[in-house]
Design an enzyme around this catalytic site. Sequence first.
Site, short mmCIF file in Angstrom:
data_model
loop_
_atom_site.label_atom_id
_atom_site.label_comp_id
_atom_site.label_asym_id
_atom_site.label_seq_id
_atom_site.Cartn_x
_atom_site.Cartn_y
_atom_site.Cartn_z
N TYR A 10 12.75 96.47 5.03
CA TYR A 10 12.51 95.68 6.24
C TYR A 10 11.29 94.78 6.08
O TYR A 10 11.38 93.55 6.20
CB TYR A 10 12.37 96.66 7.40
CG TYR A 10 11.89 96.10 8.72
CD1 TYR A 10 12.37 94.90 9.22
CD2 TYR A 10 10.96 96.81 9.48
CE1 TYR A 10 11.94 94.41 10.45
CE2 TYR A 10 10.53 96.35 10.70
CZ TYR A 10 11.00 95.15 11.19
OH TYR A 10 10.57 94.68 12.39
N ASN A 31 14.94 100.53 -5.41
CA ASN A 31 16.04 101.43 -5.82
C ASN A 31 17.19 101.42 -4.81
O ASN A 31 18.15 102.17 -4.97
CB ASN A 31 15.52 102.85 -6.07
CG ASN A 31 14.98 103.50 -4.81
OD1 ASN A 31 15.11 102.95 -3.71
ND2 ASN A 31 14.38 104.67 -4.95
N TYR A 140 3.18 111.96 6.28
CA TYR A 140 3.26 110.52 6.00
C TYR A 140 1.85 109.92 5.95
O TYR A 140 1.46 109.29 4.96
CB TYR A 140 4.12 109.84 7.07
CG TYR A 140 4.05 108.33 7.03
CD1 TYR A 140 4.39 107.65 5.87
CD2 TYR A 140 3.61 107.61 8.13
CE1 TYR A 140 4.30 106.26 5.82
CE2 TYR A 140 3.53 106.23 8.09
CZ TYR A 140 3.87 105.56 6.93
OH TYR A 140 3.78 104.19 6.88
N LEU A 189 11.77 103.01 17.73
CA LEU A 189 11.98 102.84 19.17
C LEU A 189 12.75 101.57 19.53
O LEU A 189 13.78 101.64 20.21
CB LEU A 189 10.62 102.86 19.89
CG LEU A 189 10.70 102.73 21.40
CD1 LEU A 189 11.45 103.90 22.01
CD2 LEU A 189 9.30 102.61 22.01
N ILE A 206 13.53 109.55 25.23
CA ILE A 206 12.06 109.40 25.23
C ILE A 206 11.48 110.72 24.74
O ILE A 206 11.71 111.77 25.37
CB ILE A 206 11.53 109.08 26.65
CG1 ILE A 206 12.01 107.70 27.09
CG2 ILE A 206 10.01 109.16 26.67
CD1 ILE A 206 11.47 107.25 28.44
N PHE A 207 10.77 110.66 23.64
CA PHE A 207 10.22 111.89 23.06
C PHE A 207 8.86 112.21 23.69
O PHE A 207 7.82 111.84 23.16
CB PHE A 207 10.12 111.76 21.54
CG PHE A 207 11.44 111.55 20.88
CD1 PHE A 207 12.52 112.39 21.15
CD2 PHE A 207 11.64 110.50 19.98
CE1 PHE A 207 13.76 112.20 20.55
CE2 PHE A 207 12.87 110.31 19.37
CZ PHE A 207 13.93 111.15 19.66
N ARG A 220 1.86 102.58 21.73
CA ARG A 220 1.76 102.04 20.37
C ARG A 220 1.44 100.55 20.45
O ARG A 220 1.66 99.90 21.47
CB ARG A 220 3.10 102.21 19.61
CG ARG A 220 3.49 103.64 19.34
CD ARG A 220 2.63 104.26 18.25
NE ARG A 220 2.99 105.64 17.99
CZ ARG A 220 2.52 106.70 18.66
NH1 ARG A 220 1.68 106.53 19.66
NH2 ARG A 220 2.89 107.92 18.33
N1 UDP Z 1 10.34 107.09 20.35
C1 UDP Z 1 11.13 107.49 21.42
N2 UDP Z 1 12.48 107.38 21.28
C2 UDP Z 1 13.09 106.91 20.16
C3 UDP Z 1 12.27 106.50 19.07
C4 UDP Z 1 10.90 106.60 19.21
O1 UDP Z 1 10.63 107.93 22.45
O2 UDP Z 1 14.34 106.86 20.10
C5 UDP Z 1 8.88 107.13 20.49
C6 UDP Z 1 8.17 107.93 19.41
O3 UDP Z 1 8.11 109.29 19.78
C7 UDP Z 1 6.80 107.25 19.37
C8 UDP Z 1 7.12 105.78 19.68
O4 UDP Z 1 8.40 105.80 20.34
O5 UDP Z 1 5.97 107.74 20.38
C9 UDP Z 1 7.22 104.90 18.46
O6 UDP Z 1 8.05 105.56 17.52
P1 UDP Z 1 8.63 104.86 16.23
O7 UDP Z 1 9.50 105.86 15.53
O8 UDP Z 1 9.26 103.55 16.60
O9 UDP Z 1 7.33 104.51 15.35
P2 UDP Z 1 6.12 105.44 14.82
O10 UDP Z 1 5.05 105.31 15.87
O11 UDP Z 1 6.63 106.83 14.66
O12 UDP Z 1 5.75 104.83 13.52
#
Ligand code: UDP
Length: 330
Positions: A10, A31, A140, A189, A206-207, A220
């Site tokens: 990306y 790869n 990571y 997200l 929403i996590f 973020r």
């Molecule tokens: N997130 C979410 N639902 C999703 C994907 C991500 O609530 O389907 C939340 C995730 O928990 C984080 C934010 O969105 O708080 C950004 O996540 P992403 O995976 O896009 O990027 P990261 O911050 O992990 O690099």
Amino acid sequence: MILVTGGAGYIGSHVVRELADIGYSVLVLDNLSTGHLEAVDKRATFIMGDVGDSNVLESLFQSYSIQAVMHFAASCLVGESVEKPLKYYQNNVVNTIQLLNKMLEHNIKNFIFSSTCATYGVPNQVVIDEQLPLNPINPYGKSKLMIETVLNSISESHDFRYIALRYFNVAGAHISGEIGEDHDPETHLIPNILRHLQGKSSYIEIFGKDYQTPDGTCIRDYIHVMDLSSGHIQALQYLLQNPRRKIAEIFNLGNERGVSVLEMIHLCEQVAGAKARIKIQPRRKGDPPHLVASSQKIKSLLGWAPKYDIKISIETAWNWFKKHPNGYKQ
Ligand code: UDP
């Protein structure tokens, strides 16, 4: 010639395109484990291979005159890194050391490294600058910090210069609509929201809605992939235009604006003109509540400035998904 590892991914594919646009010869090593051949600009030379394969690296460094390496090839999912830490230490640490070894053997001195804001962990300050302590909370972030440490050491022992860029959340697609984000599985997200709004999933998860943030969801800082790309080009030019200067720099790359998960869903709804169905899920492991950049250092030292705001990030991503409903597979 500039070697771009992970140039089919990306971010790498956007940088390859910009390098070619401004006249650099580009060699891509990928790869294709997560990248796409279709994403690689036709003006670049493509080599299918692994950064961890010292034979491939050896023949590459022997066959081409490489001025600088831009290293994007990596595993980069926070959640997956918690589940599969060894994959992250292998791909991001062991393989990068392999690459650095070969660079030193062949006397290649210029390195641009993709680092991450995940190196900061859970900062106790709202806006993050490069001086803050580094306490990554997931494999990571830890793997990227390990390489920052390695880079610092070899820049002291060798004639080797580097710039590490700590990315915040990368978003959007190329303004042409020709290249964009295509991960399988998709975990990020914005693509998840937009694909849901295209009718490709029945809800958006929403996590965590119990974070210490104004609406309870994670905040973020989203930077457009073309702004991120221009930051890399400026960093590369800084290295190449100052061949005798000792350079060992780390820069944040973000938009300096926080957007919560809920706010992002609403912004995407506006762009797509559709309403999302939301499902609240438990927190995802390894997620800090709040990550917003100060990008003052790269602005003042390199004169970098982002051109695109969050709305353009969403609009360009939406345009990409509309034009490519199945990503690069047609
Ligand atoms: N997130 C979410 N639902 C999703 C994907 C991500 O609530 O389907 C939340 C995730 O928990 C984080 C934010 O969105 O708080 C950004 O996540 P992403 O995976 O896009 O990027 P990261 O911050 O992990 O690099």
